[in-house]
Every structure is written in structure tokens, then in C-alpha cells.
Design a protein around this motif. Structure first.
Motif, PDB file in Angstrom:
ATOM      1  N   ALA A   1       0.810  -1.220   0.000  1.00  0.00           N
ATOM      2  CA  ALA A   1       0.000   0.000   0.000  1.00  0.00           C
ATOM      3  C   ALA A   1       0.844   1.272   0.000  1.00  0.00           C
ATOM      4  CB  ALA A   1      -0.939   0.001   1.213  1.00  0.00           C
ATOM      5  N   ASP A   2       2.136   1.149   0.257  1.00  0.00           N
ATOM      6  CA  ASP A   2       3.004   2.327   0.351  1.00  0.00           C
ATOM      7  C   ASP A   2       3.874   2.445  -0.899  1.00  0.00           C
ATOM      8  OD1 ASP A   2       4.314   4.399   2.390  1.00  0.00           O
ATOM      9  OD2 ASP A   2       5.910   3.396   1.257  1.00  0.00           O
TER      10      ASP A   2
ATOM     11  N   THR B   1       6.743   3.964  -1.404  1.00  0.00           N
ATOM     12  CA  THR B   1       8.177   3.731  -1.195  1.00  0.00           C
ATOM     13  C   THR B   1       8.467   2.235  -1.140  1.00  0.00           C
ATOM     14  OG1 THR B   1       8.412   5.815  -0.004  1.00  0.00           O
ATOM     15  CG2 THR B   1      10.141   4.175   0.338  1.00  0.00           C
ATOM     16  N   ARG B   2       7.615   1.489  -0.457  1.00  0.00           N
ATOM     17  CA  ARG B   2       7.835   0.040  -0.372  1.00  0.00           C
ATOM     18  C   ARG B   2       7.665  -0.616  -1.739  1.00  0.00           C
ATOM     19  NH1 ARG B   2       5.493   0.889   4.931  1.00  0.00           N
ATOM     20  NH2 ARG B   2       3.399   0.381   4.205  1.00  0.00           N
ATOM     21  N   ARG B   3       6.708  -0.144  -2.531  1.00  0.00           N
ATOM     22  CA  ARG B   3       6.569  -0.691  -3.884  1.00  0.00           C
ATOM     23  C   ARG B   3       7.818  -0.394  -4.703  1.00  0.00           C
ATOM     24  NH1 ARG B   3       1.417   1.569  -3.314  1.00  0.00           N
ATOM     25  NH2 ARG B   3       1.902   3.208  -4.815  1.00  0.00           N
TER      26      ARG B   3
ATOM     27  N   HIS C   1      10.932   0.511   6.301  1.00  0.00           N
ATOM     28  CA  HIS C   1      10.196   0.065   5.106  1.00  0.00           C
ATOM     29  C   HIS C   1      10.629  -1.348   4.717  1.00  0.00           C
ATOM     30  CE1 HIS C   1       7.801   3.537   4.052  1.00  0.00           C
ATOM     31  NE2 HIS C   1       8.855   4.344   4.116  1.00  0.00           N
TER      32      HIS C   1
END
Length: 116
Positions: free
Chosen positions: A21-22, A24-26, A56
Motif C-alpha cells: 500500500a506504500d 516507497t515500499r513498492r 520500510h
């Protein structure tokens, strides 16, 4: 009348999609799917602290989307393709569910248009 499939999910699935959902993490996942990268190397790509990037990565690791491997003083982060595949399968199950529902509605509408 119509057999609509039910999509199965669990806590692990919630973690996967919560992690995704984030933005940066994607992005971290995309980068580490191309090639393993150290946490410090990842941190250079973002306008945030090293500690924030570590957090993250920890969320992605808890979701089993990435693994970390120690190489000397560095920890290399690598995307876990098996978990990505599981997530893709779940999304495909949702797609099939909605296709079945659309087909069922189309069948109902075509029956209503047929004179008795």
C-alpha cells in the motif's frame, strides 16, 4: 443458481497487501526485483533517513516480499518472487470472481429479454 467462487485470504495476505500500500515500499520491491541491493544503497534513492528505509524494508520482510542476506558488513535485500507470485494469483482470483459476476448479470439480463 450460479457458482461464484470465494477468494481465500489470511493474515499473511493482509501483510502482503498492507506492505504494497506504500509507494516507497513498492519502489523498494521493484528495485530489489531487478537486482539485490544493500539497505544503504536503497537509502540513497530516497529523501528520508536510513532508519526510515530500514523500517520500510522490515515491513516488506515481515510480509515475506523481500529477504535480507548478510554479505560482509552489508545486508542485501532481494525481492521474493514466490510471494509476488502468490499476490498475483490472489488478484487473478478476484478478477475471475468479478468476471463470473458480470457473466451472471449478463445471463440474467438476457433471460429477462426473452419472451415467455
Amino acid at each position: 443458481m450460479y457458482n461464484l467462487m470465494v477468494v481465500d485470504y489470511d493474515v499473511a495476505t493482509d501483510r502482503i497487501f498492507g506492505a504494497l500500500a506504500d509507494v516507497t515500499r513498492r519502489d523498494i520491491l521493484t528495485r530489489t526485483a531487478r537486482a539485490p541491493e544493500s539497505v544503504s544503497g536503497l537509502a540513497r534513492h530516497y529523501a528520508m533517513s536510513f532508519a526510515a528505509v530500514q523500517k520500510h524494508v522490515a515491513v516488506l520482510e515481515r510480509a515475506t516480499l523481500v529477504t535480507k542476506e548478510r554479505r560482509g558488513r552489508e545486508q542485501l535485500v532481494r525481492a521474493d518472487r514466490e510471494t509476488l507470485h502468490r499476490a498475483a494469483e490472489l488478484l487473478q482470483a478476484y478478477e475471475q470472481l468479478w468476471e463470473q459476476r458480470v457473466d451472471a448479470i449478463a445471463d440474467i439480463l438476457s433471460e429477462e429479454g426473452t419472451p415467455s
